[in-house]
Design a protein around this motif. Sequence first.
Motif, PDB file in Angstrom:
ATOM      1  N   LYS A   1       0.839  -1.196   0.000  1.00 38.03           N
ATOM      2  CA  LYS A   1       0.000   0.000   0.000  1.00 38.03           C
ATOM      3  C   LYS A   1       0.879   1.253   0.000  1.00 38.03           C
ATOM      4  CE  LYS A   1      -3.819   2.231   2.420  1.00 38.03           C
ATOM      5  NZ  LYS A   1      -4.702   2.235   3.612  1.00 38.03           N
ATOM      6  N   ASP A   2       0.652   2.128  -0.980  1.00 42.95           N
ATOM      7  CA  ASP A   2       1.361   3.406  -1.092  1.00 42.95           C
ATOM      8  C   ASP A   2       2.882   3.242  -1.154  1.00 42.95           C
ATOM      9  OD1 ASP A   2      -1.078   4.720  -0.966  1.00 42.95           O
ATOM     10  OD2 ASP A   2      -1.014   4.851   1.220  1.00 42.95           O
ATOM     11  N   GLU A   3       3.335   2.138  -1.677  1.00 38.76           N
ATOM     12  CA  GLU A   3       4.771   1.877  -1.754  1.00 38.76           C
ATOM     13  C   GLU A   3       5.175   1.723  -3.212  1.00 38.76           C
ATOM     14  OE1 GLU A   3       8.501   1.641  -0.378  1.00 38.76           O
ATOM     15  OE2 GLU A   3       6.750   1.890   0.920  1.00 38.76           O
ATOM     16  N   ASP A   4       5.716   2.793  -3.802  1.00 38.36           N
ATOM     17  CA  ASP A   4       6.142   2.749  -5.201  1.00 38.36           C
ATOM     18  C   ASP A   4       7.410   1.915  -5.344  1.00 38.36           C
ATOM     19  OD1 ASP A   4       4.303   4.050  -6.806  1.00 38.36           O
ATOM     20  OD2 ASP A   4       5.065   6.030  -6.277  1.00 38.36           O
ATOM     21  N   THR A   5       7.552   1.300  -6.492  1.00 39.07           N
ATOM     22  CA  THR A   5       8.802   0.608  -6.805  1.00 39.07           C
ATOM     23  C   THR A   5       9.859   1.668  -7.102  1.00 39.07           C
ATOM     24  OG1 THR A   5       8.347   0.525  -9.176  1.00 39.07           O
ATOM     25  CG2 THR A   5       7.494  -1.291  -7.827  1.00 39.07           C
ATOM     26  N   PRO A   6      11.158   1.311  -7.087  1.00 39.00           N
ATOM     27  CA  PRO A   6      12.209   2.299  -7.381  1.00 39.00           C
ATOM     28  C   PRO A   6      12.006   3.002  -8.722  1.00 39.00           C
ATOM     29  CG  PRO A   6      13.178   0.328  -6.438  1.00 39.00           C
ATOM     30  CD  PRO A   6      11.734   0.015  -6.655  1.00 39.00           C
ATOM     31  N   HIS A   7      11.629   2.227  -9.736  1.00 42.54           N
ATOM     32  CA  HIS A   7      11.422   2.850 -11.049  1.00 42.54           C
ATOM     33  C   HIS A   7      10.100   3.618 -11.094  1.00 42.54           C
ATOM     34  CE1 HIS A   7      14.524  -0.186 -12.017  1.00 42.54           C
ATOM     35  NE2 HIS A   7      14.953   0.761 -12.831  1.00 42.54           N
ATOM     36  N   GLY A   8       9.148   3.222 -10.271  1.00 45.14           N
ATOM     37  CA  GLY A   8       7.905   3.971 -10.169  1.00 45.14           C
ATOM     38  C   GLY A   8       8.145   5.361  -9.602  1.00 45.14           C
ATOM     39  N   LYS A   9       9.086   5.466  -8.630  1.00 50.65           N
ATOM     40  CA  LYS A   9       9.433   6.773  -8.057  1.00 50.65           C
ATOM     41  C   LYS A   9      10.077   7.676  -9.104  1.00 50.65           C
ATOM     42  CE  LYS A   9      10.089   5.097  -3.332  1.00 50.65           C
ATOM     43  NZ  LYS A   9      11.073   4.836  -2.252  1.00 50.65           N
ATOM     44  N   ILE A  10      10.993   7.094  -9.895  1.00 53.40           N
ATOM     45  CA  ILE A  10      11.646   7.883 -10.961  1.00 53.40           C
ATOM     46  C   ILE A  10      10.597   8.383 -11.950  1.00 53.40           C
ATOM     47  CG2 ILE A  10      13.265   7.793 -12.898  1.00 53.40           C
ATOM     48  CD1 ILE A  10      14.870   5.695 -11.361  1.00 53.40           C
ATOM     49  N   ALA A  11       9.713   7.476 -12.372  1.00 50.32           N
ATOM     50  CA  ALA A  11       8.684   7.834 -13.357  1.00 50.32           C
ATOM     51  C   ALA A  11       7.784   8.945 -12.833  1.00 50.32           C
ATOM     52  CB  ALA A  11       7.851   6.598 -13.708  1.00 50.32           C
ATOM     53  N   SER A  12       7.438   8.860 -11.552  1.00 52.49           N
ATOM     54  CA  SER A  12       6.547   9.856 -10.951  1.00 52.49           C
ATOM     55  C   SER A  12       7.208  11.225 -10.893  1.00 52.49           C
ATOM     56  CB  SER A  12       6.139   9.396  -9.552  1.00 52.49           C
ATOM     57  OG  SER A  12       5.249  10.319  -8.978  1.00 52.49           O
ATOM     58  N   ASP A  13       8.484  11.273 -10.464  1.00 58.42           N
ATOM     59  CA  ASP A  13       9.195  12.553 -10.359  1.00 58.42           C
ATOM     60  C   ASP A  13       9.381  13.211 -11.727  1.00 58.42           C
ATOM     61  OD1 ASP A  13       9.369  12.231  -7.646  1.00 58.42           O
ATOM     62  OD2 ASP A  13      11.416  11.437  -7.660  1.00 58.42           O
ATOM     63  N   ILE A  14       9.726  12.407 -12.718  1.00 54.92           N
ATOM     64  CA  ILE A  14       9.957  12.961 -14.063  1.00 54.92           C
ATOM     65  C   ILE A  14       8.641  13.387 -14.701  1.00 54.92           C
ATOM     66  CG2 ILE A  14      10.774  12.413 -16.391  1.00 54.92           C
ATOM     67  CD1 ILE A  14      12.860  10.630 -15.125  1.00 54.92           C
ATOM     68  N   MET A  15       7.580  12.627 -14.443  1.00 54.03           N
ATOM     69  CA  MET A  15       6.273  12.944 -15.024  1.00 54.03           C
ATOM     70  C   MET A  15       5.838  14.362 -14.677  1.00 54.03           C
ATOM     71  SD  MET A  15       2.597  11.213 -14.133  1.00 54.03           S
ATOM     72  CE  MET A  15       2.798  11.675 -12.421  1.00 54.03           C
ATOM     73  N   SER A  16       5.938  14.723 -13.400  1.00 49.63           N
ATOM     74  CA  SER A  16       5.483  16.056 -13.005  1.00 49.63           C
ATOM     75  C   SER A  16       6.340  17.146 -13.642  1.00 49.63           C
ATOM     76  CB  SER A  16       5.498  16.190 -11.483  1.00 49.63           C
ATOM     77  OG  SER A  16       6.804  15.974 -10.979  1.00 49.63           O
ATOM     78  N   CYS A  17       7.646  16.888 -13.782  1.00 50.08           N
ATOM     79  CA  CYS A  17       8.542  17.880 -14.396  1.00 50.08           C
ATOM     80  C   CYS A  17       8.207  18.090 -15.873  1.00 50.08           C
ATOM     81  CB  CYS A  17       9.988  17.424 -14.253  1.00 50.08           C
ATOM     82  SG  CYS A  17      11.187  18.562 -14.987  1.00 50.08           S
ATOM     83  N   ILE A  18       7.924  16.985 -16.575  1.00 48.82           N
ATOM     84  CA  ILE A  18       7.658  17.076 -18.015  1.00 48.82           C
ATOM     85  C   ILE A  18       6.259  17.609 -18.288  1.00 48.82           C
ATOM     86  CG2 ILE A  18       7.353  15.754 -20.144  1.00 48.82           C
ATOM     87  CD1 ILE A  18       9.494  13.832 -19.152  1.00 48.82           C
ATOM     88  N   LEU A  19       5.257  17.000 -17.680  1.00 46.18           N
ATOM     89  CA  LEU A  19       3.881  17.279 -18.069  1.00 46.18           C
ATOM     90  C   LEU A  19       3.311  18.554 -17.479  1.00 46.18           C
ATOM     91  CD1 LEU A  19       2.349  13.687 -18.114  1.00 46.18           C
ATOM     92  CD2 LEU A  19       3.273  15.029 -19.990  1.00 46.18           C
ATOM     93  N   GLN A  20       4.027  19.168 -16.531  1.00 45.51           N
ATOM     94  CA  GLN A  20       3.621  20.506 -16.101  1.00 45.51           C
ATOM     95  C   GLN A  20       3.811  21.515 -17.229  1.00 45.51           C
ATOM     96  OE1 GLN A  20       5.746  21.431 -12.518  1.00 45.51           O
ATOM     97  NE2 GLN A  20       4.259  20.412 -11.180  1.00 45.51           N
ATOM     98  N   ASN A  21       4.561  21.121 -18.230  1.00 44.05           N
ATOM     99  CA  ASN A  21       4.795  21.977 -19.399  1.00 44.05           C
ATOM    100  C   ASN A  21       3.859  21.587 -20.548  1.00 44.05           C
ATOM    101  OD1 ASN A  21       7.453  23.591 -18.736  1.00 44.05           O
ATOM    102  ND2 ASN A  21       7.771  21.509 -17.970  1.00 44.05           N
TER     103      ASN A  21
END
Length: 763
Positions: free
Chosen positions: A99-119
Amino acid sequence: MHQLFRLVLGQKDLSRAGDLFSLDDSEIEGSLTEALEQIKIISSSSDYQTNNNDQAVVEICITRITTAIRETESIEKHAKALVGLWDSCLEHNLRPSGKDEDTPHGKIASDIMSCILQNYNRPPVMALAIPIAVKFLHRGNKELCRNMSNYLSLAAITKADLLADHTEVIVKSILQGNAMLLRVLPAVYDKQPQPINRHLTELLALMSQLEQPEQYHLLRLLHVAAKRKQPEVVQKCIPFLIGHLKDSTHNDIILSILIEIAGYEPVALNSFLPMLKEIAERFPYLIGQMARIYGAVGHVDEERARSCLPFLVSQLASMEHSFHHILLLEIKSITDTFSSILGPQSRDIFRMSNSFTAIAKLLTRQLETTKARSDRSKSLALHTALTNDLSSEDGEVVESGDTRASISLSEIDPLGQGHDRSPFKGDTDGSQLINSSVSHPSIIHIESENLPETVKENYQEETPDTTSRPVEYHDKLYLHLKENLSKVKAYAVEMGKKIPVPDQCTIEDSVRSCVAKLFFTCSLKGHYCLYSKSSFILISQEPQPWIQIMFLFQQSLFPEPLSIQSRSVQFLRALWEKTQAEGAHSFETAMMESTFPQQKDLDQVQLHLEEVRFFDVFGFSEAAGAWQCFMCNNPEKATVVNQDGQPLIEGKLKEKQVRWKFIKRWKTRYFTLAGNQLLFQKGKSKDDPDDSPIELSKVQSVKVVAKKRRDRSLPRAFEIFTDNKSYVFKAKDEKNAEEWLQCINVAVAQAKERESREVTTYL
C-alpha cells in the motif's frame, strides 16, 4: 558534466549528493542532460531495485535536476534526455508491492512525469512526451495512472492532435476504470471519432458509476458527437439522454444536445415527446429549451405540427413571462409553415390582444375547431366569434372587420399581464405619465435570428408600423428612419456585439441631475445562470446615450421604420424628456440630427461597463447571438464550480494589514475562492488577525485600487467592499489580478443569484 555531479554519480557517493543543492541553478544547467544519461545507466543496472544507496543517490539527483530545469526554464533543452530516462522506466516493474509503496522505477517515473507534463502548454515537449505517457496507463500503477490522466487532460486543452493518435488506448483505459480521462475525449473526437464510436455503448454504460465532473465530460463528448450528424451516434444517444433528463444536475446540457439533434433529425425525437412533456412539467425552467425541440418536431409535417401545438399553447397560458416570447415564436413559426391549421384568422389571433392568456385561449379553441373545419362560411363565423370573445375578455371594443388598430406581436406586453399593468398609463385625457420605465423584448431579437427566412418575414410583418397611416407621411421621425433603415439596422447589429442592451431602464432624480438605472439579465437563463432571477444593476450618470442605444435596438427588431406613435418610441421619448435640459433638443430632433451615438459617448459607455466589471460576468455569445452570463457561456466551469468545496480560483495574494493608505504593510496568504466564501489559510504566527472568511453574498462591490504608476508591470491591487468592512489585496501581476477579479465577481453574482432563487422559492 559539473565536477560535483561527476563525483556523486560516478562514485554513487550519497554523502556528497546533498551538496548539489548548494550550487546555483545556472552553474549546473549545462550539465543536466549528461547527468540524466548517467542516471539512466545507473537505474538500468541489474541490482538497482535492491541497492538502497543507488536509489537514494538517483532520487536526490533527479530532485536537483528537475528543480534546476524548472528554475532556469530549460525544459525544451533537456526534454529529450528526460523523456529517455522516463521511457527506460517502462522496461521495469512499476506495480506497487504494498500500500502506497512505489517501486524504485515507479518513483523515478513519478518525479519525471510532473517535471515534463507541467509543461503541457509547450508543444515541442508534449510531442516527445505524450507517446511515452500513454504507455504508463496500462502498467498497473493506479496512482501513477491517475496523475498521468490529470496531466493528459491538461495537454488535451492545448494540443489535442498529439493525443488523437492514441485515442484507442485512452478509451480502453477509461473502460478499465480510469474515468478521469473522459475529459480528453471531447478534445480528440473530431480527429479520431471511430475508436470512440465503436465503444460508445460501453462508455454510456459507465454513467451511473461516474462522479459528477466525469458525467459532465461524458455528456460533453455526446454534444461534440451530435454536432457531426452521424445517424448511428444519434440512435445510441437519444434513449440514453432522455433517460437522464430527470437528473437536474445535467438536464441543461442534455437539452442542448437534444436541441442540436432536433436541428437535423427531428423525427428521431418524435416518440419521446410525451417524456419530454412530463419532464417540462417537473422542471418548468427548462420550458424554453423544450419549446425549441417541440418546434423542430412540429415542422416535420402537418400531423406532427398538430400534435406539438397543444403542448406549446398550454405552456403559453401557464408559464412565467420570461418564456412567453419564445413559446409564441415557436407557435407562430409552425402555424405559418402549415397555414391550414389556423386558417386566415392566424394573424388576427396574434394581433388582437396583448394578453398571453387570451391568445392561448383563442389558439386552443381554434386548434380544436380546425379538426372539424372546411368551408368558408365556417371560417367567417369563427372569425366573428373569436373577435367578439376577445373584445369581452380584454374589455375593448374591436370591430370584426378592422383589426388595424390592434397591436402587433412585437408590441405584446413583455410582462404578459394585460393593459392594467402597462408601463404607461394615462389619466382621463390620456396624457399623464405615471411611470418611466421601458423593457425590451430581447428574447424576440435573439430567437428570430435563428428562424428560417420565411418565418422571419412572416413574424416581421407584425410590426407597429407595417401599415402606413396618413399621419406617417407627416411623421418626420418615420420618414428619417425610412431613408436610413438599412444603415440603422446594420449599425445596431454591430453595436449590439460590443454594448449590451438593458432589459429595463428607469430614470431617477439625483442630487445634481437625472440618472439611468439599468437592469441586465442573462438571455439563456441556464441551470447555473448568474442572472436569471437577479439583475446586474448599473447606475449611469449619462442616460441619453443609453436611451439612444435602446432606440436603435428597438428599430433593429422591425422591418419597417418606427413612427413617433409607436408604443416603444413613446416609452423612450418619455425617458428622454425626464433627462432633457431646458432648451435642449427634443427626442425626435435628437434622433434625427444624430441618428447614431457619438463615438466618444460609446467609448464612455464601454469604459463605464469595464469599470464596474460588467465584462467579468457577461460576454457576447457569437453562437447564440446574444449577451449571456459567464456561467451560461462557460457551462463546463459551471458544473465543476457548483460542486461543494470545488474552488473557482486559489493562490497567493498579499493582504494589506493596516487600513491607513500611508502605511504599506502587506502579508502574503494563500486564498481559496469556493462556494459562498473567500477563505484564507491561517498561519502559525500570533500576529495573524483572527478574521472570518469573506461571505460573498455580503459583498457590495469589487474595485481596482487606482494609482498612478509609470511601470505597467507593477502588481495591481483591488478592494472588496462588504456592508461593514473593506479588504485590500494585491496579486503578483496584472494578469493574475484580472483572473482574481473576474472569479470574485462571478462568485459574488452566483451567491446573490442563489439568494434570489431561495427568496423566490420561499415566496
